[in-house]
Design an enzyme around this catalytic site. Structure first.
Site, PDB file in Angstrom:
ATOM      1  N   LEU A  75       0.833  -1.123  -0.078  1.00 54.28           N
ATOM      2  CA  LEU A  75      -0.143  -0.019  -0.098  1.00 54.28           C
ATOM      3  C   LEU A  75       0.862   1.364   0.045  1.00 54.28           C
ATOM      4  O   LEU A  75       0.530   2.326  -0.700  1.00 54.28           O
ATOM      5  CB  LEU A  75      -1.007   0.007   1.112  1.00 54.28           C
ATOM      6  CG  LEU A  75      -1.725  -1.266   1.338  1.00 54.28           C
ATOM      7  CD1 LEU A  75      -2.844  -1.157   2.567  1.00 54.28           C
ATOM      8  CD2 LEU A  75      -2.591  -1.506   0.166  1.00 54.28           C
ATOM      9  N   TYR A 101      -3.054  -7.381  16.840  1.00 52.57           N
ATOM     10  CA  TYR A 101      -2.987  -6.488  15.545  1.00 52.57           C
ATOM     11  C   TYR A 101      -4.324  -5.695  15.638  1.00 52.57           C
ATOM     12  O   TYR A 101      -4.292  -4.472  15.350  1.00 52.57           O
ATOM     13  CB  TYR A 101      -3.063  -7.698  14.516  1.00 52.57           C
ATOM     14  CG  TYR A 101      -3.215  -6.804  13.164  1.00 52.57           C
ATOM     15  CD1 TYR A 101      -2.022  -6.205  12.719  1.00 52.57           C
ATOM     16  CD2 TYR A 101      -4.407  -6.981  12.316  1.00 52.57           C
ATOM     17  CE1 TYR A 101      -2.224  -5.686  11.058  1.00 52.57           C
ATOM     18  CE2 TYR A 101      -4.446  -6.351  10.996  1.00 52.57           C
ATOM     19  CZ  TYR A 101      -3.553  -5.565  10.645  1.00 52.57           C
ATOM     20  OH  TYR A 101      -3.504  -4.886   9.207  1.00 52.57           O
TER      21      TYR A 101
END
Ligand SMILES: NC(=O)c1ccc[n+]([C@@H]2O[C@H](COP(=O)([O-])OP(=O)(O)OC[C@H]3O[C@@H](n4cnc5c(N)ncnc54)[C@H](O)[C@@H]3O)[C@@H](O)[C@H]2O)c1
Length: 260
Positions: free
Chosen positions: A18, A166
């Site tokens: 990304l 996470y």
């Protein structure tokens, strides 16, 4: 903020996925881009291709982050754009150890800490360093001095089994977006966060093709993995649109992650 030749940008995690797509998009639109990443061979190659510079940096280190900003500013001047993409998916490797349930195996604290150190504290460290410099700049149209983009994840809102660390790290990124927008409102620095769903980055490309297809078809519409360029397009829109501030946007084809 208009992205043009006059604008210096820093993209963390810009060597891959990304961040790489965003670094390429910003450079193609005329920004001077500094890639901050741990992966020097790949980061240097991408920086060379896009006419930018590479700064080797581990976002968990104060010294390395400050040295990288100093190097980038010497080359390009004070950045007005910071895009935070440096991150890791999870510190845990096996399914049984992923569970929070102590009857299998405890979630190792050192792995939990590592994920939070990189994804949450690393992001904040770069924001603080960039903001400090942005405040010294003259304001542009609309009183704007700088723009910051962060990368959370849909796991911030619907984290799956094994994703406690996470999801917590990404929920932290989501949670700090509005207070940072408020902290910097008087100085004209905006901040927005993207929550990507399932994107076709090197991490996903490592999975067998049938798994990639299965993951893609779990997306309501369009039934495929996201393209990094679609992330980059949203990041650049958030940079350009002066009225978008303190906001978090899911970019996910309407997926809601199931428990597992
Ligand atoms: N790919 C997806 O489906 C997806 C979904 C949701 C969120 N995200 C988030 O988007 C971001 C980018 O993910 P990606 O898929 O492009 O991953 P990627 O692995 O392709 O890129 C991440 C980059 O960050 C760098 N990095 C990792 N730790 C670092 C550190 N301590 N210091 C400096 N650089 C470091 C890596 O070297 C790598 O170049 C991550 O924060 C990830 O959690 C990705």
């Amino acid at each position: 903020m208009k992205i043009s030749n006059a604008i210096a940008a820093v993209v963390t995690g810009g060597a891959s996925g990304l961040g790489e797509a965003t670094a390429r998009g910003l450079a193609a639109t005329g920004a001077k881009v500094a890639i901050f990443d741990m992966n020097a061979p790949v980061g240097e190659a991408v920086a060379k291709e896009i006419g930018g510079i590479f700064c080797k940096v581990d976002v968990t280190s104060d010294d390395e982050v400050h040295a990288a900003f100093a190097k980038a500013r010497t080359a390009h001047g004070q950045e007005r754009i910071l895009v935070n993409c440096a991150g890791i998916a999870n510190g845990i490797k096996t399914a049984s150890r992923n569970k929070t349930d102590g009857s299998t195996s405890r979630f190792p604290m050192k792995d939990f800490e590592r994920v939070v150190q990189i994804n949450l504290l690393g992001t904040f460290r770069c924001i603080a360093a960039a903001a400090q410099g942005m405040l010294e700049l003259d304001a542009l149209d609309d009183g704007e001095r700088g723009v910051i983009i962060c990368t959370a994840s849909v796991a911030a809102q619907d984290g799956q089994m094994g994703q406690a660390a996470y999801a917590a790290s990404k929920a932290g990124v989501l949670g700090m977006t509005l207070p940072i927008a408020r902290d910097l409102m008087a100085e004209g620095v905006r901040i927005n966060t993207i929550l990507p769903g399932l994107f076709l980055t090197p991490m996903m490309r490592g999975l067998p093709e049938n798994v990639q297809v299965a993951l893609g078809s779990s997306v309501p519409f369009p039934k495929r993995l996201g393209a990094p360029e679609e992330y980059a397009a949203l990041a650049m829109h958030m940079i350009s649109n002066a009225y978008l501030n303190g906001e978090a946007v899911r970019l996910d084809g309407a997926i809601r992650l199931q428990p597992r």
